[in-house]
Scaffold this motif. Sequence first.
Motif, PDB file in Angstrom:
ATOM      1  N   ASP A 182       0.813  -1.213   0.000  1.00  0.00           N
ATOM      2  CA  ASP A 182       0.000   0.000   0.000  1.00  0.00           C
ATOM      3  C   ASP A 182       0.851   1.270   0.000  1.00  0.00           C
ATOM      4  OD1 ASP A 182      -2.211  -1.669   0.148  1.00  0.00           O
ATOM      5  OD2 ASP A 182      -2.533  -1.355   2.296  1.00  0.00           O
ATOM      6  N   GLY A 183       2.181   1.111   0.004  1.00  0.00           N
ATOM      7  CA  GLY A 183       3.067   2.267  -0.085  1.00  0.00           C
ATOM      8  C   GLY A 183       3.863   2.600   1.159  1.00  0.00           C
ATOM      9  N   ALA A 184       3.746   1.812   2.221  1.00  0.00           N
ATOM     10  CA  ALA A 184       4.505   2.098   3.446  1.00  0.00           C
ATOM     11  C   ALA A 184       5.979   1.761   3.257  1.00  0.00           C
ATOM     12  CB  ALA A 184       3.944   1.297   4.620  1.00  0.00           C
ATOM     13  N   SER A 185       6.841   2.663   3.702  1.00  0.00           N
ATOM     14  CA  SER A 185       8.282   2.402   3.675  1.00  0.00           C
ATOM     15  C   SER A 185       8.844   2.261   5.082  1.00  0.00           C
ATOM     16  CB  SER A 185       9.010   3.524   2.932  1.00  0.00           C
ATOM     17  OG  SER A 185       8.710   4.771   3.531  1.00  0.00           O
ATOM     18  N   SER A 186       8.024   2.584   6.076  1.00  0.00           N
ATOM     19  CA  SER A 186       8.393   2.399   7.472  1.00  0.00           C
ATOM     20  C   SER A 186       7.129   2.021   8.237  1.00  0.00           C
ATOM     21  CB  SER A 186       9.027   3.670   8.041  1.00  0.00           C
ATOM     22  OG  SER A 186       8.107   4.737   8.002  1.00  0.00           O
ATOM     23  N   PHE A 187       7.323   1.599   9.477  1.00  0.00           N
ATOM     24  CA  PHE A 187       6.206   1.099  10.275  1.00  0.00           C
ATOM     25  C   PHE A 187       6.304   1.630  11.691  1.00  0.00           C
ATOM     26  CE2 PHE A 187       7.411  -1.886   7.031  1.00  0.00           C
ATOM     27  CZ  PHE A 187       6.224  -2.036   6.338  1.00  0.00           C
ATOM     28  N   GLU A 188       5.153   1.800  12.312  1.00  0.00           N
ATOM     29  CA  GLU A 188       5.101   2.297  13.681  1.00  0.00           C
ATOM     30  C   GLU A 188       3.988   1.575  14.433  1.00  0.00           C
ATOM     31  OE1 GLU A 188       5.831   6.649  14.941  1.00  0.00           O
ATOM     32  OE2 GLU A 188       3.647   6.464  14.733  1.00  0.00           O
ATOM     33  N   LEU A 189       4.242   1.290  15.692  1.00  0.00           N
ATOM     34  CA  LEU A 189       3.245   0.658  16.550  1.00  0.00           C
ATOM     35  C   LEU A 189       3.524   1.092  17.974  1.00  0.00           C
ATOM     36  CD1 LEU A 189       5.150  -1.694  17.862  1.00  0.00           C
ATOM     37  CD2 LEU A 189       4.442  -2.987  15.875  1.00  0.00           C
ATOM     38  N   PHE A 190       2.626   0.739  18.884  1.00  0.00           N
ATOM     39  CA  PHE A 190       2.855   1.091  20.284  1.00  0.00           C
ATOM     40  C   PHE A 190       2.300   0.018  21.198  1.00  0.00           C
ATOM     41  CE2 PHE A 190      -1.200   2.988  19.162  1.00  0.00           C
ATOM     42  CZ  PHE A 190      -2.016   2.653  20.238  1.00  0.00           C
ATOM     43  N   THR A 191       2.795   0.022  22.424  1.00  0.00           N
ATOM     44  CA  THR A 191       2.337  -0.896  23.459  1.00  0.00           C
ATOM     45  C   THR A 191       2.608  -0.256  24.801  1.00  0.00           C
ATOM     46  OG1 THR A 191       2.362  -3.224  24.154  1.00  0.00           O
ATOM     47  CG2 THR A 191       4.503  -2.198  23.702  1.00  0.00           C
ATOM     48  N   GLY A 192       2.096  -0.856  25.845  1.00  0.00           N
ATOM     49  CA  GLY A 192       2.341  -0.354  27.188  1.00  0.00           C
ATOM     50  C   GLY A 192       3.722  -0.746  27.690  1.00  0.00           C
ATOM     51  N   HIS A 193       4.248   0.045  28.610  1.00  0.00           N
ATOM     52  CA  HIS A 193       5.618  -0.171  29.098  1.00  0.00           C
ATOM     53  C   HIS A 193       5.785  -1.467  29.880  1.00  0.00           C
ATOM     54  CE1 HIS A 193       3.804   1.476  32.747  1.00  0.00           C
ATOM     55  NE2 HIS A 193       4.871   1.055  33.414  1.00  0.00           N
ATOM     56  N   ARG A 194       4.712  -2.020  30.422  1.00  0.00           N
ATOM     57  CA  ARG A 194       4.793  -3.281  31.173  1.00  0.00           C
ATOM     58  C   ARG A 194       4.551  -4.509  30.297  1.00  0.00           C
ATOM     59  NH1 ARG A 194       1.016  -1.702  36.281  1.00  0.00           N
ATOM     60  NH2 ARG A 194       2.322  -0.028  37.088  1.00  0.00           N
ATOM     61  N   SER A 195       4.235  -4.316  29.056  1.00  0.00           N
ATOM     62  CA  SER A 195       3.924  -5.425  28.143  1.00  0.00           C
ATOM     63  C   SER A 195       5.218  -6.006  27.583  1.00  0.00           C
ATOM     64  CB  SER A 195       2.995  -4.936  27.037  1.00  0.00           C
ATOM     65  OG  SER A 195       1.813  -4.411  27.591  1.00  0.00           O
ATOM     66  N   LEU A 196       5.951  -6.681  28.447  1.00  0.00           N
ATOM     67  CA  LEU A 196       7.302  -7.129  28.109  1.00  0.00           C
ATOM     68  C   LEU A 196       7.336  -8.114  26.949  1.00  0.00           C
ATOM     69  CD1 LEU A 196       8.800  -7.417  31.704  1.00  0.00           C
ATOM     70  CD2 LEU A 196       8.798  -5.462  30.135  1.00  0.00           C
ATOM     71  N   GLY A 197       6.365  -9.015  26.868  1.00  0.00           N
ATOM     72  CA  GLY A 197       6.318  -9.962  25.751  1.00  0.00           C
ATOM     73  C   GLY A 197       6.147  -9.236  24.429  1.00  0.00           C
ATOM     74  N   ASN A 198       5.268  -8.244  24.404  1.00  0.00           N
ATOM     75  CA  ASN A 198       5.074  -7.451  23.182  1.00  0.00           C
ATOM     76  C   ASN A 198       6.361  -6.723  22.814  1.00  0.00           C
ATOM     77  OD1 ASN A 198       2.404  -8.215  23.476  1.00  0.00           O
ATOM     78  ND2 ASN A 198       1.677  -6.185  24.048  1.00  0.00           N
ATOM     79  N   LEU A 199       6.973  -6.091  23.795  1.00  0.00           N
ATOM     80  CA  LEU A 199       8.207  -5.342  23.532  1.00  0.00           C
ATOM     81  C   LEU A 199       9.299  -6.263  22.995  1.00  0.00           C
ATOM     82  CD1 LEU A 199       8.129  -2.995  26.643  1.00  0.00           C
ATOM     83  CD2 LEU A 199       7.987  -2.272  24.238  1.00  0.00           C
ATOM     84  N   ARG A 200       9.420  -7.465  23.567  1.00  0.00           N
ATOM     85  CA  ARG A 200      10.427  -8.427  23.070  1.00  0.00           C
ATOM     86  C   ARG A 200      10.159  -8.793  21.618  1.00  0.00           C
ATOM     87  NH1 ARG A 200      10.199 -10.648  28.156  1.00  0.00           N
ATOM     88  NH2 ARG A 200       8.556 -12.088  27.540  1.00  0.00           N
ATOM     89  N   LEU A 201       8.897  -9.110  21.296  1.00  0.00           N
ATOM     90  CA  LEU A 201       8.540  -9.476  19.928  1.00  0.00           C
ATOM     91  C   LEU A 201       8.881  -8.344  18.970  1.00  0.00           C
ATOM     92  CD1 LEU A 201       7.117 -11.218  17.729  1.00  0.00           C
ATOM     93  CD2 LEU A 201       4.981 -10.077  18.411  1.00  0.00           C
ATOM     94  N   TYR A 202       8.463  -7.138  19.275  1.00  0.00           N
ATOM     95  CA  TYR A 202       8.672  -6.012  18.376  1.00  0.00           C
ATOM     96  C   TYR A 202      10.164  -5.729  18.186  1.00  0.00           C
ATOM     97  CZ  TYR A 202       3.710  -5.318  19.341  1.00  0.00           C
ATOM     98  OH  TYR A 202       2.360  -5.493  19.495  1.00  0.00           O
ATOM     99  N   ARG A 203      10.927  -5.801  19.249  1.00  0.00           N
ATOM    100  CA  ARG A 203      12.381  -5.564  19.131  1.00  0.00           C
ATOM    101  C   ARG A 203      13.034  -6.665  18.300  1.00  0.00           C
ATOM    102  NH1 ARG A 203      12.345  -3.660  25.269  1.00  0.00           N
ATOM    103  NH2 ARG A 203      12.122  -1.430  24.894  1.00  0.00           N
TER     104      ARG A 203
END
Length: 163
Positions: free
Chosen positions: A111-132
């Motif tokens: 669809d034309g995206a060249s970068s991506f952005e998302l967010f999560t809560g600071h205590r959501s460690l599993g999410n943060l690990r996955l995204y990193r």
Amino acid sequence: MGMSVIIAAARPEEAEQILKLQYLGYQSEAELYGDWGLEPLTQTLESLKAEMADHRVLVARLGDEVVGSARGWVDGNGTGQIGRLVVHPRMQRHGLGRRLLEALEAGLAEDGASSFELFTGHRSLGNLRLYRRLGYRETEVREVSRRLSIVTLAKTGATTLAA
């Protein structure tokens, strides 16, 4: 042998299943932050259907059951905005979140995206690990309340890990 999970575009008639899954999946987040008013828990079926009409929405299907979902869109700056990645609790820790996120990135890149952005809560460690692990890097931390800070993460280019 069991069935395989298929990642595909959501169908309009799956809106109710997606909303129920979202409610189930965000229970742990609400408990983690002591906040049962999180937007994913209060979203209406009508607003989800409106999002489905103008966002890219993917589901993970196990037979006829929706066991995962993610949605996103490309903003005016060419950034793929990713949200509401959710996997049924019994299906977590099997790579389904990664598969959904990678498929959504690929679709948003089309669809034309060249970068991506998302967010999560600071205590959501599993999410943060996955995204990193998938190449996202923290760009901002914004305190919403004494209990919650929102961590924004971004990356350039789609994930290229082997499936």
